[in-house]
Design a protein around this motif. Structure first.
Motif, PDB file in Angstrom:
ATOM      1  N   LYS A 110     -16.379 -73.385  -4.699  1.00  0.00           N
ATOM      2  CA  LYS A 110     -15.046 -73.350  -5.137  1.00  0.00           C
ATOM      3  C   LYS A 110     -14.665 -74.692  -6.265  1.00  0.00           C
ATOM      4  N   ALA A 111     -15.685 -75.306  -6.673  1.00  0.00           N
ATOM      5  CA  ALA A 111     -15.411 -76.332  -7.507  1.00  0.00           C
ATOM      6  C   ALA A 111     -14.748 -75.971  -8.808  1.00  0.00           C
ATOM      7  N   MET A 112     -13.798 -76.978  -8.948  1.00  0.00           N
ATOM      8  CA  MET A 112     -12.865 -76.839 -10.249  1.00  0.00           C
ATOM      9  C   MET A 112     -12.894 -78.111 -11.228  1.00  0.00           C
ATOM     10  N   THR A 113     -12.379 -77.929 -12.464  1.00  0.00           N
ATOM     11  CA  THR A 113     -12.683 -79.243 -13.239  1.00  0.00           C
ATOM     12  C   THR A 113     -11.303 -79.387 -13.890  1.00  0.00           C
ATOM     13  N   LEU A 114     -10.385 -78.514 -14.049  1.00  0.00           N
ATOM     14  CA  LEU A 114      -9.053 -78.332 -14.729  1.00  0.00           C
ATOM     15  C   LEU A 114      -8.332 -79.536 -14.063  1.00  0.00           C
ATOM     16  N   GLY A 115      -7.710 -80.660 -14.760  1.00  0.00           N
ATOM     17  CA  GLY A 115      -7.058 -81.825 -14.274  1.00  0.00           C
ATOM     18  C   GLY A 115      -7.851 -82.856 -13.623  1.00  0.00           C
ATOM     19  N   PHE A 116      -9.142 -82.519 -13.539  1.00  0.00           N
ATOM     20  CA  PHE A 116     -10.112 -83.747 -13.013  1.00  0.00           C
ATOM     21  C   PHE A 116     -11.253 -84.037 -14.225  1.00  0.00           C
ATOM     22  N   GLU A 117     -10.857 -83.706 -15.314  1.00  0.00           N
ATOM     23  CA  GLU A 117     -12.074 -84.173 -16.002  1.00  0.00           C
ATOM     24  C   GLU A 117     -12.508 -85.489 -16.216  1.00  0.00           C
ATOM     25  N   GLN A 118     -11.546 -86.538 -15.958  1.00  0.00           N
ATOM     26  CA  GLN A 118     -12.029 -87.873 -16.368  1.00  0.00           C
ATOM     27  C   GLN A 118     -12.874 -88.270 -14.929  1.00  0.00           C
ATOM     28  N   HIS A 119     -12.839 -87.388 -13.797  1.00  0.00           N
ATOM     29  CA  HIS A 119     -13.624 -87.898 -12.743  1.00  0.00           C
ATOM     30  C   HIS A 119     -14.725 -87.129 -12.425  1.00  0.00           C
ATOM     31  N   VAL A 120     -14.788 -85.656 -12.853  1.00  0.00           N
ATOM     32  CA  VAL A 120     -15.652 -84.766 -12.686  1.00  0.00           C
ATOM     33  C   VAL A 120     -16.351 -84.077 -14.096  1.00  0.00           C
ATOM     34  N   GLY A 121     -15.934 -84.184 -15.004  1.00  0.00           N
ATOM     35  CA  GLY A 121     -16.205 -83.588 -16.335  1.00  0.00           C
ATOM     36  C   GLY A 121     -15.639 -82.275 -16.667  1.00  0.00           C
ATOM     37  N   ASN A 122     -16.154 -81.506 -17.450  1.00  0.00           N
ATOM     38  CA  ASN A 122     -15.657 -80.378 -17.590  1.00  0.00           C
ATOM     39  C   ASN A 122     -16.695 -79.205 -17.979  1.00  0.00           C
ATOM     40  N   LYS A 123     -17.818 -79.834 -18.033  1.00  0.00           N
ATOM     41  CA  LYS A 123     -18.941 -78.831 -18.381  1.00  0.00           C
ATOM     42  C   LYS A 123     -19.731 -78.333 -16.933  1.00  0.00           C
TER      43      LYS A 123
END
Length: 354
Positions: A175-188
């Motif tokens: 269920k991994a998401m990136t929106l709102g957490f880009e600085q921690h997990v990236g968005n790629k």
């Protein structure tokens, strides 16, 4: 008397002449010996240098990728070489060998399955999805850097977003998401691991990597990308999933058994999603970095996008041995086969979950 004296003088003279001749001969032979030996020494040096040059050339030829270090290179870690089988086919294709019968029997017993054969199910599946291209596998002329991103809340303690996105391939799972957490997990995201019960819609261009724990899962991916007829497995599942049909990769059941035998060594009923993703990356990538595995710095267990009141809920799953899997991942790091983040001397409380 005079005659005897003359004979003695003659003998002495002959002795002197013989000594001078012998000395000259020895010196001449020494010179000749040196002249003969010199080319031999030179020849030995040339042969030795050539042999060393060949060894260096062979070493370069055996380099499995164009990166500075390559996961599959032999001779770096004996521990790794004993476990890593480069002949393993990580995913199902329409070509090559059939699924190993012993591995298939073990895999079919993991979870409740359905009637039918894997050959029949695969045949139908590959009428809906495209077989993975050959270039998905490792090539000596290429350097594939991969980031395997778990879902641990410990990612919020660091800003690894840019580091993660700098990799050529980024694996995420469930269920991994990136929106709102880009600085921690990236968005790629290039590859997203899931099974029916954890399915999410994917953006165009992202590979759906199916981890099938049962035959029903292969039927589900066929249905979810076409008719939507399968609505349940052992629970209610997503009937349709948005994903590119030509970018679906289905992990080979034989690869599950290989991971169970060689890496988790029969600890737990079968490997976790997180462990399978890492071993998959070892076979697909040339350099592997691992992020987001384990509890956060306070020892809490939760996904980075949610607050979990039950911090220990993920520690024991009942089927996986998180403690042993964490030891294997730490060992991969110390053996130089992966780069484990955060980079600390001791990976305290390192447990796995997807």
């Amino acid at each position: 008397m005079l005659l005897k004296k003359k004979l003695c003088i003659g003998a002495l003279f002959c002795g002197i002449l013989f000594f001078m001749f012998a000395t000259h001969t020895i010196q001449k032979n020494n010179v000749l010996s040196t002249l003969v030996e010199a080319p031999r020494t030179t020849a030995r040096s040339i042969i030795k240098n050539h042999t060393q040059s060949q060894a260096v050339t062979q070493s370069v030829q055996q380099h499995s990728c164009s990166c500075s270090t390559c996961v599959a290179d032999l001779g770096i870690s004996e521990w790794f070489d004993q476990r890593f089988d480069r002949k393993q086919q990580p995913y199902l294709t329409t070509e090559g060998k059939k699924v190993d019968p012993l591995a298939l029997k073990w895999w079919l017993a993991l979870q409740r399955s359905v009637d039918g054969t894997i050959e029949e199910v695969m045949k139908k599946m590959f009428t809906v999805i495209s077989p993975p291209p050959v270039e998905e596998l490792r090539q000596p002329s290429r350097c594939r850097t991969c980031a395997v991103v778990g879902n641990s809340g410990n990612l919020l303690q660091f800003k690894y977003g840019a580091v993660i996105d700098s990799h050529s391939i980024v694996f995420r799972m469930n269920k991994a998401m990136t929106l709102g957490f880009e600085q921690h997990v990236g968005n790629k995201t290039t590859h997203h691991f899931m099974y029916p019960e954890s399915a999410v819609d994917l953006k165009p261009g992202v590979h759906l990597v199916l981890l099938p724990f049962k035959l029903r899962d292969l039927q589900w991916v066929t249905s979810a990308l076409s008719t939507g007829e399968i609505k349940t497995t052992y629970v209610r599942v997503k009937e349709r999933v948005e994903a590119d049909k030509d970018k679906v990769i289905v992990v080979n059941p034989t690869f599950f058994k290989y991971t169970h035998d060689h890496w988790t060594e029969h600890h737990g009923r079968y490997p976790s999603t997180g462990m399978l993703a890492i071993v998959f990356a070892l076979h697909l990538c040339d350099e592997v970095s691992v992020f987001g595995y384990g509890a956060d710095l306070q020892g809490n267990w939760h996904h980075y996008w949610e607050d979990n009141k039950y911090a220990g809920a993920f520690r024991k799953t009942g089927v996986h041995n998180a403690d042993f899997e964490s030891e294997i991942i730490s060992k991969l790091n110390t053996e130089g086969k992966i780069k484990l983040y955060p980079k600390v001397k001791k990976q305290a409380n390192l447990k796995l979950y997807g």
